[in-house]
Design a protein around this motif. Structure first.
Motif, PDB file in Angstrom:
ATOM      1  N   GLN A  43      -2.544 -21.609  -3.663  1.00  0.00           N
ATOM      2  CA  GLN A  43      -1.555 -20.526  -3.676  1.00  0.00           C
ATOM      3  C   GLN A  43      -1.921 -19.455  -4.702  1.00  0.00           C
ATOM      4  O   GLN A  43      -1.814 -18.253  -4.436  1.00  0.00           O
ATOM      5  CB  GLN A  43      -0.172 -21.095  -3.996  1.00  0.00           C
TER       6      GLN A  43
ATOM      7  N   VAL B 163      -4.903 -17.404  -3.510  1.00  0.00           N
ATOM      8  CA  VAL B 163      -4.482 -16.493  -2.434  1.00  0.00           C
ATOM      9  C   VAL B 163      -3.744 -15.288  -3.019  1.00  0.00           C
ATOM     10  O   VAL B 163      -3.929 -14.151  -2.570  1.00  0.00           O
ATOM     11  CB  VAL B 163      -3.608 -17.246  -1.411  1.00  0.00           C
ATOM     12  N   LEU B 164      -2.918 -15.518  -4.035  1.00  0.00           N
ATOM     13  CA  LEU B 164      -2.227 -14.401  -4.678  1.00  0.00           C
ATOM     14  C   LEU B 164      -3.235 -13.462  -5.345  1.00  0.00           C
ATOM     15  O   LEU B 164      -3.120 -12.231  -5.222  1.00  0.00           O
ATOM     16  CB  LEU B 164      -1.221 -14.909  -5.706  1.00  0.00           C
TER      17      LEU B 164
ATOM     18  N   GLU C 133      -6.328 -12.977  -4.503  1.00  0.00           N
ATOM     19  CA  GLU C 133      -7.013 -12.241  -3.426  1.00  0.00           C
ATOM     20  C   GLU C 133      -6.128 -11.114  -2.891  1.00  0.00           C
ATOM     21  O   GLU C 133      -6.607 -10.021  -2.583  1.00  0.00           O
ATOM     22  CB  GLU C 133      -7.390 -13.205  -2.301  1.00  0.00           C
ATOM     23  N   SER C 134      -4.817 -11.377  -2.789  1.00  0.00           N
ATOM     24  CA  SER C 134      -3.882 -10.353  -2.340  1.00  0.00           C
ATOM     25  C   SER C 134      -3.833  -9.195  -3.334  1.00  0.00           C
ATOM     26  O   SER C 134      -3.821  -8.015  -2.950  1.00  0.00           O
ATOM     27  CB  SER C 134      -2.485 -10.962  -2.164  1.00  0.00           C
TER      28      SER C 134
ATOM     29  N   ARG D 290      -6.934  -7.074  -2.797  1.00  0.00           N
ATOM     30  CA  ARG D 290      -6.857  -6.214  -1.598  1.00  0.00           C
ATOM     31  C   ARG D 290      -5.937  -5.017  -1.829  1.00  0.00           C
ATOM     32  O   ARG D 290      -6.162  -3.941  -1.270  1.00  0.00           O
ATOM     33  CB  ARG D 290      -6.359  -7.024  -0.401  1.00  0.00           C
ATOM     34  N   ARG D 291      -4.900  -5.215  -2.632  1.00  0.00           N
ATOM     35  CA  ARG D 291      -3.912  -4.159  -2.868  1.00  0.00           C
ATOM     36  C   ARG D 291      -4.275  -3.270  -4.056  1.00  0.00           C
ATOM     37  O   ARG D 291      -3.534  -2.352  -4.403  1.00  0.00           O
ATOM     38  CB  ARG D 291      -2.538  -4.796  -3.094  1.00  0.00           C
TER      39      ARG D 291
ATOM     40  N   THR E 204       4.448 -19.048  -6.579  1.00  0.00           N
ATOM     41  CA  THR E 204       3.646 -17.811  -6.665  1.00  0.00           C
ATOM     42  C   THR E 204       4.384 -16.599  -6.118  1.00  0.00           C
ATOM     43  O   THR E 204       3.764 -15.572  -5.859  1.00  0.00           O
ATOM     44  CB  THR E 204       2.244 -17.920  -6.031  1.00  0.00           C
TER      45      THR E 204
ATOM     46  N   HIS F 103       6.676 -12.625  -1.440  1.00  0.00           N
ATOM     47  CA  HIS F 103       5.656 -13.645  -1.178  1.00  0.00           C
ATOM     48  C   HIS F 103       4.950 -13.414   0.164  1.00  0.00           C
ATOM     49  O   HIS F 103       4.631 -14.367   0.880  1.00  0.00           O
ATOM     50  CB  HIS F 103       6.257 -15.058  -1.229  1.00  0.00           C
ATOM     51  N   THR F 104       4.705 -12.154   0.493  1.00  0.00           N
ATOM     52  CA  THR F 104       4.017 -11.871   1.755  1.00  0.00           C
ATOM     53  C   THR F 104       2.606 -12.438   1.777  1.00  0.00           C
ATOM     54  O   THR F 104       2.052 -12.669   2.861  1.00  0.00           O
ATOM     55  CB  THR F 104       3.963 -10.352   2.006  1.00  0.00           C
ATOM     56  N   HIS F 105       2.023 -12.675   0.604  1.00  0.00           N
ATOM     57  CA  HIS F 105       0.664 -13.244   0.571  1.00  0.00           C
ATOM     58  C   HIS F 105       0.613 -14.656   1.144  1.00  0.00           C
ATOM     59  O   HIS F 105      -0.468 -15.152   1.469  1.00  0.00           O
ATOM     60  CB  HIS F 105       0.118 -13.237  -0.865  1.00  0.00           C
TER      61      HIS F 105
ATOM     62  N   SER G 216       0.930 -15.623   6.056  1.00  0.00           N
ATOM     63  CA  SER G 216      -0.059 -15.840   7.112  1.00  0.00           C
ATOM     64  C   SER G 216      -0.383 -17.329   7.300  1.00  0.00           C
ATOM     65  O   SER G 216      -0.969 -17.716   8.305  1.00  0.00           O
ATOM     66  CB  SER G 216      -1.348 -15.070   6.803  1.00  0.00           C
TER      67      SER G 216
END
Length: 247
Positions: A29, A32-33, A35-36, A39-40, A214, A234-236, A239
């Protein structure tokens, strides 16, 4: 205008001998956060974290996801993103709060056996947790606790004030902490400096109940101080539903 991103730690090892270690899923988790964030285009100038191991593990996962080196929490370095531990962001001792509510739960084996008898151990623990914290924040039994709810409020208010001061020097700060401190920070900011203690406690309980591992809460620093922009984003995690956990 500075931003303070409050991040709840990744999933801890609920039910294990050492709750404070991140689970494998919790580490994922956190990555992934990170990485998000990458990207942002979010690259914090500073990372704050509580002193617990699950906080430190989440910081490492976020930095791994960002593909940047952070300051080792075990010693000095020359970091791309400095990391500073602030124990003010530690979670309250929920095990102590539960044990004061039900002294028989000091025997962890007894509690584990009681939960194992339930068809939904997670839900059963949540009911115990909410009853125990309801007693803790009622204001009627403060002397029984190592840290009363008013003392917890004072500690989180201090952590918020220090973070606000740091936002004068840094545009973006990430603070890795726990669900309890984040919910209380938001409740206090929403209620205002003259907020009724009972109202703050009720808001805290409602917000804490829905905190996601997270999840990210954004506070913005303006001329009148900190204010909440978003809570528990928590949109990250959306998916991959398996990544969405609350405990």
């Amino acid at each position: 205008m500075g931003r303070l991103l409050l991040v709840r730690h990744g999933q801890a090892s609920f039910g294990a001998d050492d709750y404070d270690e991140l689970s494998g899923l919790g580490g994922e988790q956190a990555r992934v956060l990170g990485e998000s964030f990458a990207r942002r285009g979010i690259r914090p100038d500073l990372v704050l974290c509580g002193s617990l191991r699950r906080h430190a593990g989440t910081v490492r996962g976020i930095l791994d996801g960002l593909s940047l080196e952070g300051l080792s929490l075990d010693g000095p370095g020359d970091p791309a993103i400095p990391v500073t531990a602030d124990p003010g962001w530690d979670e309250f001792d929920f095990q102590h709060v539960v044990e004061i509510h039900q002294p028989r739960y000091r025997d962890r084996a007894y509690l584990a056996a009681e939960l194992a008898r339930s068809d939904e151990p997670g839900r059963a623990f949540q009911e115990i947790f909410e009853a125990a914290t309801g007693r803790w924040c009622s204001g009627e039994n403060d002397a029984e606790y190592a840290e009363s709810f008013p003392a917890f409020r004072e500690r989180i208010a201090g952590a918020l004030e220090r973070a606000g001061d740091l936002l004068r020097q840094h545009r973006d700060i990430v603070a890795v902490t726990s669900g309890g401190p984040i919910a209380l920070a938001v409740a206090m900011l929403t209620a205002g400096p003259k907020g009724d203690p009972a109202t703050v406690a009720a808001m805290w309980a409602a917000l804490n109940r829905v905190a996601v591992n997270t999840g990210v809460t954004k506070l913005v620093s303006g001329r009148r101080g900190l204010w909440m922009s978003t809570y528990n984003e928590h949109t990250h995690l959306e998916s991959a539903p398996r990544l969405l956990t609350y405990r």
